[in-house]
Design an enzyme around this catalytic site. Structure first.
Site, PDB file in Angstrom:
ATOM      1  N   HIS A  74       0.882  -1.176   0.000  1.00  0.00           N
ATOM      2  CA  HIS A  74       0.000   0.000   0.000  1.00  0.00           C
ATOM      3  C   HIS A  74       0.916   1.222   0.000  1.00  0.00           C
ATOM      4  CE1 HIS A  74      -3.569  -2.412   1.396  1.00  0.00           C
ATOM      5  NE2 HIS A  74      -2.617  -3.122   1.969  1.00  0.00           N
ATOM      6  N   PHE A  75       0.934   1.949  -1.114  1.00  0.00           N
ATOM      7  CA  PHE A  75       1.852   3.092  -1.195  1.00  0.00           C
ATOM      8  C   PHE A  75       1.157   4.456  -1.051  1.00  0.00           C
ATOM      9  CE2 PHE A  75       5.532   0.698  -3.538  1.00  0.00           C
ATOM     10  CZ  PHE A  75       5.924   0.139  -2.328  1.00  0.00           C
ATOM     11  N   ASN A 106      -6.720   0.756  -2.120  1.00  0.00           N
ATOM     12  CA  ASN A 106      -7.389   1.546  -1.070  1.00  0.00           C
ATOM     13  C   ASN A 106      -6.675   2.869  -0.820  1.00  0.00           C
ATOM     14  OD1 ASN A 106      -5.227   0.082   0.046  1.00  0.00           O
ATOM     15  ND2 ASN A 106      -6.135   0.075   2.086  1.00  0.00           N
ATOM     16  N   HIS A 191      -9.122  -9.998   0.643  1.00  0.00           N
ATOM     17  CA  HIS A 191      -8.944  -9.837   2.088  1.00  0.00           C
ATOM     18  C   HIS A 191     -10.154 -10.502   2.736  1.00  0.00           C
ATOM     19  CE1 HIS A 191      -7.846  -7.151   5.693  1.00  0.00           C
ATOM     20  NE2 HIS A 191      -8.863  -7.882   6.080  1.00  0.00           N
ATOM     21  N   HIS A 245      -2.867 -12.596   2.952  1.00  0.00           N
ATOM     22  CA  HIS A 245      -2.472 -12.632   4.379  1.00  0.00           C
ATOM     23  C   HIS A 245      -3.318 -13.582   5.236  1.00  0.00           C
ATOM     24  CE1 HIS A 245      -5.541  -9.614   4.147  1.00  0.00           C
ATOM     25  NE2 HIS A 245      -4.759  -8.579   4.034  1.00  0.00           N
ATOM     26  N   ASP A 316       2.417  -6.960   2.618  1.00  0.00           N
ATOM     27  CA  ASP A 316       1.302  -6.111   3.073  1.00  0.00           C
ATOM     28  C   ASP A 316       1.852  -4.819   3.683  1.00  0.00           C
ATOM     29  OD1 ASP A 316      -1.178  -5.092   3.582  1.00  0.00           O
ATOM     30  OD2 ASP A 316      -1.649  -6.447   5.230  1.00  0.00           O
ATOM     31  N   HIS A 320       1.609   3.689   8.308  1.00  0.00           N
ATOM     32  CA  HIS A 320       0.849   4.769   8.951  1.00  0.00           C
ATOM     33  C   HIS A 320       1.863   5.588   9.749  1.00  0.00           C
ATOM     34  CE1 HIS A 320      -3.055   3.077   7.905  1.00  0.00           C
ATOM     35  NE2 HIS A 320      -2.621   1.901   8.309  1.00  0.00           N
TER      36      HIS A 320
END
Ligand code: DOR
Length: 462
Positions: A74-75, A106, A191, A245, A316, A320
């Protein structure tokens, strides 16, 4: 030890690059060899004594692995560039020995349309250090369009969130799930957490609860139920799915019984950390979805790796900021960075005897190529892209914050001593990272796929 390789047959006057004297992981086995590159592709493998090259990389004492492909990152660009962007995320990848990444939808806005995909591809051009592709998110609003959207160049497949996590993407009811699964034929990455059960149990994660309750709220049954529903729906739709995952012992027999339909990902953090210790030590930094669970699950995941139920290891990578992570649970967001630490952790597990080097290679290159139908990547073979993760399996290092390139600036593995370290990342014949330094300009390109192959790679069609 005798080499199983014949000297290269396509010996041009002069190669662009020779990676010399390493121990090379090819489909024929792991053995000493030189690897020669011309025009971004592997031109010869073998004892290439006397061959000339514009550049020679001395890989003496090192292992030369197929460029690792991290199929879940997730970049955060567009929308949350304060915690990561395509430049910093791909820099972290290259520094960690990763040659290509598949990025999740997302973001803000979510990747739900051709325009959103084009926007990501345009943003990556000239800024991405590694090759890349983007997932198309599934939602009720684009379900009817997915068969077309999944075939756009630069798209690696479709992503479904069955349980809500970071962002607003969610496909929870069986009817919409079935519609999504029936729309298209590429791999759907899922997911799998059951949204109804998450809602029913939300009281467990009430304000003021300790983060150690995270795996209680999002319990084993939340994961098992979703995976069970998914298997039934995918079979009805006749659609291949990739379960992301996986975290529980209970899901493994279910997945093993559906290997004709489902492929499986586990993450280094679920293979390395365990509750309750991780929550005591790391607090909300250990909070992710699905959660890190008790050690019996970790051991079951290792057994599933050893027995071949697991097809791929993805990081994954879900950064944050520390400020966000400092919020009290459950307002603290779920996710932890990992793209840069994937290979060091896995090499450490190799050295500890939990994983063979052959299996590491399968899980990080051949596995991704097989699952997603990647064209021209995933193995060290003549004609393939010259993507190489050159590693020192003996190097003893400590994971420290100053080595990390992610904008979030932290790792749950800081302070951990590992044996095994990435020395260089080669992408299409260019040495992009060497000894913790990024080299040249960011020139990552979109990954290609069999099902959407551009005409210039028609030679690679099956
Ligand atoms: O912990 C997680 N964080 N799990 C996800 O599914 C999403 C991710 C994120 O984007 O932060």
């Amino acid at each position: 030890m005798p080499t199983p390789f014949e000297p290269g047959t396509m010996m041009p006057e002069r190669y662009d690059l020779i990676v010399k004297g390493g121990t090379v992981a090819t489909p024929s086995g792991i053995a000493p060899a030189d690897v020669a590159v011309t025009a971004g592709r592997i031109a010869a493998i073998g004892a290439l004594d006397g061959a000339a090259a514009a550049e020679v990389f001395d890989a003496g004492g090192l292992h030369v692995l197929p460029g690792a492909i991290d199929t879940q990152v997730h970049f955060r660009e567009p929308g949350h560039e304060y915690k990561e962007d395509l430049a910093t995320g791909t820099a972290a990848a290259a520094l960690g020995g990763i040659a290509a990444v598949f990025e999740m939808p997302n973001t803000s806005p979510s990747t739900l349309s051709a325009e959103a995909l084009d926007d990501k591809l345009a943003r990556a051009k000239g800024r991405a250090w590694v090759d890349h592709a983007f997932f198309m998110g599934a939602a009720a609003e684009n379900a009817a369009e997915l068969a077309r959207l999944e075939l756009l160049p630069g798209c690696c497949g479709v992503k479904i969130f069955m349980g809500s996590s970071t962002g607003s993407l969610l496909v929870e009811d069986d009817e919409t799930l079935l519609e999504v699964l029936k729309s298209g034929r590429r791999r759907v990455a899922v997911h799998a957490e059951d949204e109804d059960r998450l809602r029913e149990r939300l009281e467990i994660a009430r304000q003021g609860a300790a983060v150690a309750f995270h795996p209680e709220w999002r319990d084993e049954e939340t994961a098992r139920l979703a995976t069970e529903r998914l298997m039934a729906l995918a079979r009805r739709a006749g659609r291949r799915v990739h379960v992301l995952h996986v975290t529980t012992a209970e899901e493994i027999p279910l997945l093993a019984a559906n290997k004709d339909l489902a492929t499986v990902e586990v993450t280094p953090q679920h293979l390395t950390l365990a509750a309750p210790e991780c929550y005591d030590r790391l607090g909300t930094r250990a909070q992710m979805n699905p959660p890190i669970r008790a050690a019996r699950h970790r051991e079951a995941l290792w057994r599933a790796v050893a027995q071949g139920v697991v097809d791929v290891i993805g990081s994954d990578h879900a950064p944050h900021s520390l400020e966000e992570k400092a919020k009290p649970y459950p307002t603290s967001p779920s996710g932890m960075p990992g793209v840069q630490t994937l290979l060091p952790l896995l090499m450490d597990h190799v050295n500890a005897g939990r994983l063979t080097l052959e299996r590491l290679v399968d899980l990080t290159s051949a596995g991704p190529a097989r699952i997603y139908g990647i064209a021209g990547k995933g193995r060290i073979a003549v004609g393939y892209d010259a993507d190489l993760s050159i590693v020192d399996l003996q190097a003893k290092r400590e994971i420290t914050a100053d080595w990390l390139a992610s904008k979030c600036g932290w790792s749950p593995f800081e302070g951990r001593r590992v044996t095994g370290w990435p020395v260089a990342t080669v992408i299409r014949g260019r040495v992009v990272m060497r000894e913790a330094e990024l080299l040249g300009d960011p020139a990552g390109a979109p990954v290609r796929f069999w099902e959407t192959l551009a005409p210039e790679r028609a030679d690679l069609r099956p």
